[in-house]
Design a protein around this motif. Structure first.
Motif, PDB file in Angstrom:
ATOM      1  N   SER A  26       0.077  -1.376  -5.552  1.00 66.08           N
ATOM      2  CA  SER A  26      -0.912  -2.451  -5.616  1.00 66.08           C
ATOM      3  C   SER A  26      -1.852  -2.269  -6.807  1.00 66.08           C
ATOM      4  O   SER A  26      -2.277  -3.243  -7.426  1.00 66.08           O
ATOM      5  CB  SER A  26      -1.711  -2.504  -4.309  1.00 66.08           C
ATOM      6  N   VAL A  27      -2.154  -1.009  -7.161  1.00 63.49           N
ATOM      7  CA  VAL A  27      -2.974  -0.751  -8.354  1.00 63.49           C
ATOM      8  C   VAL A  27      -2.226  -1.205  -9.612  1.00 63.49           C
ATOM      9  O   VAL A  27      -2.817  -1.814 -10.513  1.00 63.49           O
ATOM     10  CB  VAL A  27      -3.338   0.749  -8.445  1.00 63.49           C
ATOM     11  N   HIS A  32      -1.623  -5.160 -14.117  1.00 59.50           N
ATOM     12  CA  HIS A  32      -0.770  -6.073 -14.891  1.00 59.50           C
ATOM     13  C   HIS A  32      -0.901  -7.527 -14.436  1.00 59.50           C
ATOM     14  O   HIS A  32      -0.164  -8.383 -14.938  1.00 59.50           O
ATOM     15  CB  HIS A  32       0.691  -5.640 -14.786  1.00 59.50           C
ATOM     16  N   ALA A  33      -1.796  -7.794 -13.509  1.00 64.55           N
ATOM     17  CA  ALA A  33      -1.982  -9.177 -13.050  1.00 64.55           C
ATOM     18  C   ALA A  33      -2.522 -10.039 -14.188  1.00 64.55           C
ATOM     19  O   ALA A  33      -3.235  -9.541 -15.071  1.00 64.55           O
ATOM     20  CB  ALA A  33      -2.941  -9.213 -11.868  1.00 64.55           C
ATOM     21  N   PRO A  34      -2.182 -11.320 -14.196  1.00 61.89           N
ATOM     22  CA  PRO A  34      -2.685 -12.210 -15.255  1.00 61.89           C
ATOM     23  C   PRO A  34      -4.197 -12.292 -15.227  1.00 61.89           C
ATOM     24  O   PRO A  34      -4.816 -12.317 -14.170  1.00 61.89           O
ATOM     25  CB  PRO A  34      -2.039 -13.560 -14.923  1.00 61.89           C
ATOM     26  N   TYR A 158      -3.566  -3.917   3.255  1.00 65.60           N
ATOM     27  CA  TYR A 158      -4.135  -3.795   1.906  1.00 65.60           C
ATOM     28  C   TYR A 158      -3.169  -4.324   0.855  1.00 65.60           C
ATOM     29  O   TYR A 158      -3.561  -5.053  -0.070  1.00 65.60           O
ATOM     30  CB  TYR A 158      -4.474  -2.329   1.637  1.00 65.60           C
ATOM     31  N   VAL A 159      -1.898  -3.986   1.014  1.00 71.54           N
ATOM     32  CA  VAL A 159      -0.895  -4.394   0.034  1.00 71.54           C
ATOM     33  C   VAL A 159      -0.669  -5.905   0.065  1.00 71.54           C
ATOM     34  O   VAL A 159      -0.722  -6.587  -0.963  1.00 71.54           O
ATOM     35  CB  VAL A 159       0.425  -3.649   0.292  1.00 71.54           C
ATOM     36  N   THR A 193       7.474  -0.853  -6.004  1.00 77.41           N
ATOM     37  CA  THR A 193       6.829   0.329  -5.435  1.00 77.41           C
ATOM     38  C   THR A 193       6.172   0.000  -4.099  1.00 77.41           C
ATOM     39  O   THR A 193       6.273   0.763  -3.131  1.00 77.41           O
ATOM     40  CB  THR A 193       5.784   0.888  -6.415  1.00 77.41           C
ATOM     41  N   VAL A 194       5.506  -1.142  -4.054  1.00 73.47           N
ATOM     42  CA  VAL A 194       4.875  -1.583  -2.808  1.00 73.47           C
ATOM     43  C   VAL A 194       5.915  -1.786  -1.714  1.00 73.47           C
ATOM     44  O   VAL A 194       5.723  -1.370  -0.559  1.00 73.47           O
ATOM     45  CB  VAL A 194       4.086  -2.886  -3.045  1.00 73.47           C
TER      46      VAL A 194
END
Length: 220
Positions: A26-27, A32-34, A158-159, A193-194
């Motif tokens: 999630s990190v 890398h989120a827009p 959380y994810v 990964t999540v």
């Protein structure tokens, strides 16, 4: 992971690894989120809120929430943790856009300008959405904790919450046009990964696996 110690709940080695992988993924997704353009005016925010794409997203989310809350949760909620997590995460996807909107609307609502009355309506509407979202989330979080381990619930929630918040923000602020190849690959790696982390938490939660057992097997 801390909840398993504080509440004295059982979380095996694979579950702990799944929690770490889920958080790490999630990190990576967040990094890398827009990136959104800064919305600095109430008019610009209103235009984005009534955009057909975002309105369509809201309709889909509301339809899913109605199905989950009134039909699926009563029948399958106590047996499947993803039901409660889906409800809480879908509601949670409203919190970030609502919080951003409340900050902008509050500036005009308390300024005493000509548009202050309109800003008051927007401010109250967003505040109502935020308050209802948080209260309903608390309700279903309590239900989930009655049936499932808090460590498993917290990691998975959380994810899923993070992914849906990023999706809602990206749709509202139309951020996907600025995503490059590197960021796309980064988000793909983060999502993978999540997914692996959630599989470790969910599929192997009843396995008896610990460092002590591994060391004993090696000695034998």
């Amino acid at each position: 992971m801390l909840a398993s110690y504080v509440l004295k709940e059982r979380l095996n080695l694979l579950g702990k690894m799944g929690c770490l992988l889920s958080c790490a993924g999630s990190v990576i997704l967040i990094i890398h989120a827009p990136k959104s353009d800064s919305v600095t005016s109430q008019t610009e925010l209103e235009e984005k809120l009534v955009h057909p794409v975002f309105v369509g997203y809201l309709c889909i989310v509301l339809l899913l929430l109605i199905l989950l809350m009134f039909w699926i949760a009563p029948a399958y909620g106590p047996a499947n943790i993803m039901v409660y997590i889906s409800i809480c995460s879908l509601l949670g996807s409203f919190t970030v856009p609502s919080s951003k909107g409340i900050g902008l609307a509050a500036q005009n609502a308390f300024s005493g300008s000509e548009s202050s009355e309109r800003a008051w309506y927007l401010f109250l509407a967003l505040l109502t959405v935020l308050t209802c979202s948080i209260l309903i989330q608390f309700k279903y979080i309590n239900k989930a904790l009655q049936h499932f381990d808090s460590s498993v619930f917290a990691a998975t929630y959380y994810v899923v919450f993070t992914i849906l918040v990023l999706l809602a923000s990206a749709i509202l602020f139309r951020e996907w046009n600025k995503v490059g190849i590197i960021d796309c690959l980064g988000m793909l790696c983060g999502f993978t990964t999540v997914s692996v982390g959630i599989i470790l938490i969910q599929v192997f939660k009843n396995f008896s696996c610990s460092l002590k057992n591994i060391n004993t097997s090696k000695m034998d």
